[in-house]
Design a protein around this motif. Structure first.
Motif, PDB file in Angstrom:
ATOM      1  N   ASP A 147      -3.143  13.749   9.191  1.00 29.18           N
ATOM      2  CA  ASP A 147      -1.934  13.501   8.389  1.00 29.18           C
ATOM      3  C   ASP A 147      -2.046  12.229   7.555  1.00 29.18           C
ATOM      4  O   ASP A 147      -1.232  12.009   6.651  1.00 29.18           O
ATOM      5  CB  ASP A 147      -0.706  13.397   9.294  1.00 29.18           C
ATOM      6  CG  ASP A 147      -0.278  14.756   9.839  1.00 29.18           C
ATOM      7  OD1 ASP A 147       0.455  14.774  10.839  1.00 29.18           O
ATOM      8  OD2 ASP A 147      -0.711  15.784   9.274  1.00 29.18           O
ATOM      9  N   ASP A 148      -3.008  11.384   7.845  1.00 29.85           N
ATOM     10  CA  ASP A 148      -3.214  10.171   7.056  1.00 29.85           C
ATOM     11  C   ASP A 148      -4.070  10.419   5.821  1.00 29.85           C
ATOM     12  O   ASP A 148      -4.268   9.504   5.010  1.00 29.85           O
ATOM     13  CB  ASP A 148      -3.874   9.090   7.917  1.00 29.85           C
ATOM     14  CG  ASP A 148      -2.995   8.644   9.078  1.00 29.85           C
ATOM     15  OD1 ASP A 148      -3.516   8.529  10.205  1.00 29.85           O
ATOM     16  OD2 ASP A 148      -1.789   8.422   8.853  1.00 29.85           O
ATOM     17  N   THR A 149      -4.579  11.619   5.687  1.00 34.06           N
ATOM     18  CA  THR A 149      -5.394  11.956   4.519  1.00 34.06           C
ATOM     19  C   THR A 149      -4.560  11.856   3.247  1.00 34.06           C
ATOM     20  O   THR A 149      -3.488  12.467   3.141  1.00 34.06           O
ATOM     21  CB  THR A 149      -5.962  13.377   4.653  1.00 34.06           C
ATOM     22  OG1 THR A 149      -6.867  13.410   5.763  1.00 34.06           O
ATOM     23  CG2 THR A 149      -6.692  13.804   3.390  1.00 34.06           C
ATOM     24  N   ALA A 150      -5.041  11.070   2.298  1.00 34.75           N
ATOM     25  CA  ALA A 150      -4.293  10.832   1.060  1.00 34.75           C
ATOM     26  C   ALA A 150      -5.118   9.927   0.154  1.00 34.75           C
ATOM     27  O   ALA A 150      -6.130   9.356   0.581  1.00 34.75           O
ATOM     28  CB  ALA A 150      -2.950  10.165   1.361  1.00 34.75           C
ATOM     29  N   VAL A 151      -4.648   9.798  -1.068  1.00 35.98           N
ATOM     30  CA  VAL A 151      -5.149   8.733  -1.936  1.00 35.98           C
ATOM     31  C   VAL A 151      -4.267   7.520  -1.684  1.00 35.98           C
ATOM     32  O   VAL A 151      -3.026   7.625  -1.746  1.00 35.98           O
ATOM     33  CB  VAL A 151      -5.113   9.138  -3.418  1.00 35.98           C
ATOM     34  CG1 VAL A 151      -5.592   7.977  -4.284  1.00 35.98           C
ATOM     35  CG2 VAL A 151      -5.959  10.375  -3.656  1.00 35.98           C
ATOM     36  N   TYR A 152      -4.885   6.397  -1.411  1.00 36.67           N
ATOM     37  CA  TYR A 152      -4.156   5.166  -1.099  1.00 36.67           C
ATOM     38  C   TYR A 152      -4.195   4.256  -2.324  1.00 36.67           C
ATOM     39  O   TYR A 152      -5.269   4.002  -2.891  1.00 36.67           O
ATOM     40  CB  TYR A 152      -4.777   4.478   0.111  1.00 36.67           C
ATOM     41  CG  TYR A 152      -4.405   5.151   1.406  1.00 36.67           C
ATOM     42  CD1 TYR A 152      -4.925   6.401   1.730  1.00 36.67           C
ATOM     43  CD2 TYR A 152      -3.510   4.560   2.295  1.00 36.67           C
ATOM     44  CE1 TYR A 152      -4.574   7.036   2.916  1.00 36.67           C
ATOM     45  CE2 TYR A 152      -3.148   5.178   3.476  1.00 36.67           C
ATOM     46  CZ  TYR A 152      -3.675   6.415   3.780  1.00 36.67           C
ATOM     47  OH  TYR A 152      -3.317   7.059   4.954  1.00 36.67           O
ATOM     48  N   TYR A 153      -2.998   3.766  -2.685  1.00 43.51           N
ATOM     49  CA  TYR A 153      -2.856   2.919  -3.858  1.00 43.51           C
ATOM     50  C   TYR A 153      -2.325   1.550  -3.460  1.00 43.51           C
ATOM     51  O   TYR A 153      -1.441   1.430  -2.608  1.00 43.51           O
ATOM     52  CB  TYR A 153      -1.868   3.543  -4.854  1.00 43.51           C
ATOM     53  CG  TYR A 153      -2.282   4.869  -5.417  1.00 43.51           C
ATOM     54  CD1 TYR A 153      -1.914   6.058  -4.792  1.00 43.51           C
ATOM     55  CD2 TYR A 153      -3.032   4.948  -6.587  1.00 43.51           C
ATOM     56  CE1 TYR A 153      -2.282   7.286  -5.314  1.00 43.51           C
ATOM     57  CE2 TYR A 153      -3.405   6.169  -7.120  1.00 43.51           C
ATOM     58  CZ  TYR A 153      -3.030   7.328  -6.467  1.00 43.51           C
ATOM     59  OH  TYR A 153      -3.395   8.554  -6.991  1.00 43.51           O
ATOM     60  N   TRP A 185       0.863  -1.179   0.000  1.00 42.81           N
ATOM     61  CA  TRP A 185       0.000   0.000   0.000  1.00 42.81           C
ATOM     62  C   TRP A 185       0.899   1.229   0.000  1.00 42.81           C
ATOM     63  O   TRP A 185       1.835   1.324   0.807  1.00 42.81           O
ATOM     64  CB  TRP A 185      -0.913   0.033   1.210  1.00 42.81           C
ATOM     65  CG  TRP A 185      -2.046  -0.937   1.142  1.00 42.81           C
ATOM     66  CD1 TRP A 185      -2.114  -2.176   1.706  1.00 42.81           C
ATOM     67  CD2 TRP A 185      -3.287  -0.734   0.462  1.00 42.81           C
ATOM     68  NE1 TRP A 185      -3.312  -2.768   1.416  1.00 42.81           N
ATOM     69  CE2 TRP A 185      -4.062  -1.901   0.656  1.00 42.81           C
ATOM     70  CE3 TRP A 185      -3.841   0.312  -0.292  1.00 42.81           C
ATOM     71  CZ2 TRP A 185      -5.345  -2.054   0.131  1.00 42.81           C
ATOM     72  CZ3 TRP A 185      -5.105   0.164  -0.809  1.00 42.81           C
ATOM     73  CH2 TRP A 185      -5.848  -0.992  -0.599  1.00 42.81           C
ATOM     74  N   TYR A 186       0.598   2.138  -0.906  1.00 42.30           N
ATOM     75  CA  TYR A 186       1.244   3.440  -0.961  1.00 42.30           C
ATOM     76  C   TYR A 186       0.166   4.492  -0.721  1.00 42.30           C
ATOM     77  O   TYR A 186      -1.027   4.231  -0.826  1.00 42.30           O
ATOM     78  CB  TYR A 186       1.860   3.691  -2.341  1.00 42.30           C
ATOM     79  CG  TYR A 186       3.147   2.973  -2.614  1.00 42.30           C
ATOM     80  CD1 TYR A 186       3.170   1.605  -2.884  1.00 42.30           C
ATOM     81  CD2 TYR A 186       4.358   3.661  -2.647  1.00 42.30           C
ATOM     82  CE1 TYR A 186       4.351   0.951  -3.146  1.00 42.30           C
ATOM     83  CE2 TYR A 186       5.551   3.017  -2.922  1.00 42.30           C
ATOM     84  CZ  TYR A 186       5.540   1.672  -3.166  1.00 42.30           C
ATOM     85  OH  TYR A 186       6.723   1.021  -3.437  1.00 42.30           O
ATOM     86  N   ARG A 187       0.623   5.711  -0.436  1.00 45.38           N
ATOM     87  CA  ARG A 187      -0.321   6.821  -0.360  1.00 45.38           C
ATOM     88  C   ARG A 187       0.328   8.086  -0.885  1.00 45.38           C
ATOM     89  O   ARG A 187       1.548   8.226  -0.861  1.00 45.38           O
ATOM     90  CB  ARG A 187      -0.812   7.032   1.069  1.00 45.38           C
ATOM     91  CG  ARG A 187       0.244   7.514   2.051  1.00 45.38           C
ATOM     92  CD  ARG A 187      -0.336   7.569   3.465  1.00 45.38           C
ATOM     93  NE  ARG A 187       0.632   8.043   4.444  1.00 45.38           N
ATOM     94  CZ  ARG A 187       0.419   8.055   5.751  1.00 45.38           C
ATOM     95  NH1 ARG A 187      -0.747   7.624   6.241  1.00 45.38           N
ATOM     96  NH2 ARG A 187       1.354   8.500   6.570  1.00 45.38           N
ATOM     97  N   GLN A 188      -0.522   8.978  -1.356  1.00 47.89           N
ATOM     98  CA  GLN A 188      -0.046  10.259  -1.869  1.00 47.89           C
ATOM     99  C   GLN A 188      -0.988  11.347  -1.402  1.00 47.89           C
ATOM    100  O   GLN A 188      -2.176  11.356  -1.757  1.00 47.89           O
ATOM    101  CB  GLN A 188       0.042  10.249  -3.392  1.00 47.89           C
ATOM    102  CG  GLN A 188       0.706  11.482  -3.965  1.00 47.89           C
ATOM    103  CD  GLN A 188       1.102  11.305  -5.412  1.00 47.89           C
ATOM    104  OE1 GLN A 188       0.617  10.424  -6.113  1.00 47.89           O
ATOM    105  NE2 GLN A 188       2.013  12.154  -5.871  1.00 47.89           N
ATOM    106  N   ALA A 189      -0.439  12.236  -0.586  1.00 50.26           N
ATOM    107  CA  ALA A 189      -1.198  13.387  -0.112  1.00 50.26           C
ATOM    108  C   ALA A 189      -1.020  14.542  -1.094  1.00 50.26           C
ATOM    109  O   ALA A 189      -0.029  14.582  -1.839  1.00 50.26           O
ATOM    110  CB  ALA A 189      -0.720  13.788   1.279  1.00 50.26           C
ATOM    111  N   PRO A 190      -1.941  15.490  -1.112  1.00 50.71           N
ATOM    112  CA  PRO A 190      -1.825  16.625  -2.035  1.00 50.71           C
ATOM    113  C   PRO A 190      -0.499  17.351  -1.869  1.00 50.71           C
ATOM    114  O   PRO A 190      -0.090  17.679  -0.752  1.00 50.71           O
ATOM    115  CB  PRO A 190      -3.000  17.519  -1.624  1.00 50.71           C
ATOM    116  CG  PRO A 190      -3.990  16.590  -1.029  1.00 50.71           C
ATOM    117  CD  PRO A 190      -3.175  15.540  -0.321  1.00 50.71           C
ATOM    118  N   GLY A 191       0.182  17.563  -2.987  1.00 59.31           N
ATOM    119  CA  GLY A 191       1.444  18.292  -2.966  1.00 59.31           C
ATOM    120  C   GLY A 191       2.631  17.500  -2.451  1.00 59.31           C
ATOM    121  O   GLY A 191       3.722  18.060  -2.290  1.00 59.31           O
ATOM    122  N   LYS A 192       2.434  16.212  -2.192  1.00 64.87           N
ATOM    123  CA  LYS A 192       3.519  15.391  -1.667  1.00 64.87           C
ATOM    124  C   LYS A 192       3.799  14.217  -2.592  1.00 64.87           C
ATOM    125  O   LYS A 192       2.963  13.847  -3.416  1.00 64.87           O
ATOM    126  CB  LYS A 192       3.171  14.881  -0.266  1.00 64.87           C
ATOM    127  CG  LYS A 192       3.070  15.977   0.774  1.00 64.87           C
ATOM    128  CD  LYS A 192       2.893  15.390   2.163  1.00 64.87           C
ATOM    129  CE  LYS A 192       2.857  16.476   3.228  1.00 64.87           C
ATOM    130  NZ  LYS A 192       2.709  15.904   4.596  1.00 64.87           N
TER     131      LYS A 192
END
Length: 115
Positions: free
Chosen positions: A88-94, A36-43
């Motif tokens: 801080d866990d807010t993100a799109v999770y892939y 599992w990966y994640r990407q937060a806005p601007g990161k």
């Protein structure tokens, strides 16, 4: 070619829990690992958790003790149980699957932690 479909994302309050699922189509090659990966806005996209074919797991320091990755081999599905969520866990999770044929990614599922 392997297709991955994530589900389980949504809006949750701080301190809450969510369980993400990633269902994989049949893999021609043996699966080496799923992540599992994640990407937060601007990161940049970051690795959250990994589970290997042998069942070994590894976690980013930021989620240790709060997240748990698991796998149901019969269903070709990997899960990410997330607890004690913070903004801080807010993100799109892939979800990612790695086999001898390459790397395959799902479309992502949004997780938003907010009151």
């Amino acid at each position: 070619q392997v297709q991955l479909v994530e589900s389980g994302g949504g809006l949750v309050q701080p301190g809450g829990s969510l369980r993400l699922s990633c269902a994989a189509s049949r893999s021609r090659f043996n699966i080496i690992a799923m992540d599992w990966y994640r990407q937060a806005p601007g990161k940049q996209r970051e690795l959250v958790a990994t589970i290997t074919s042998s069942g070994s797991t590894n976690y980013a320091d930021s989620v240790k003790g709060r997240f748990a990755i698991s796998r149901d081999n019969a269903k070709n599905t990997v899960y990410l149980q997330m607890t004690s969520l913070t903004p801080d866990d807010t993100a799109v999770y892939y979800c990612r699957l790695w086999n001898a044929g390459g790397n395959y990614w799902g479309q992502g599922t949004q997780v938003t932690v907010s009151s």
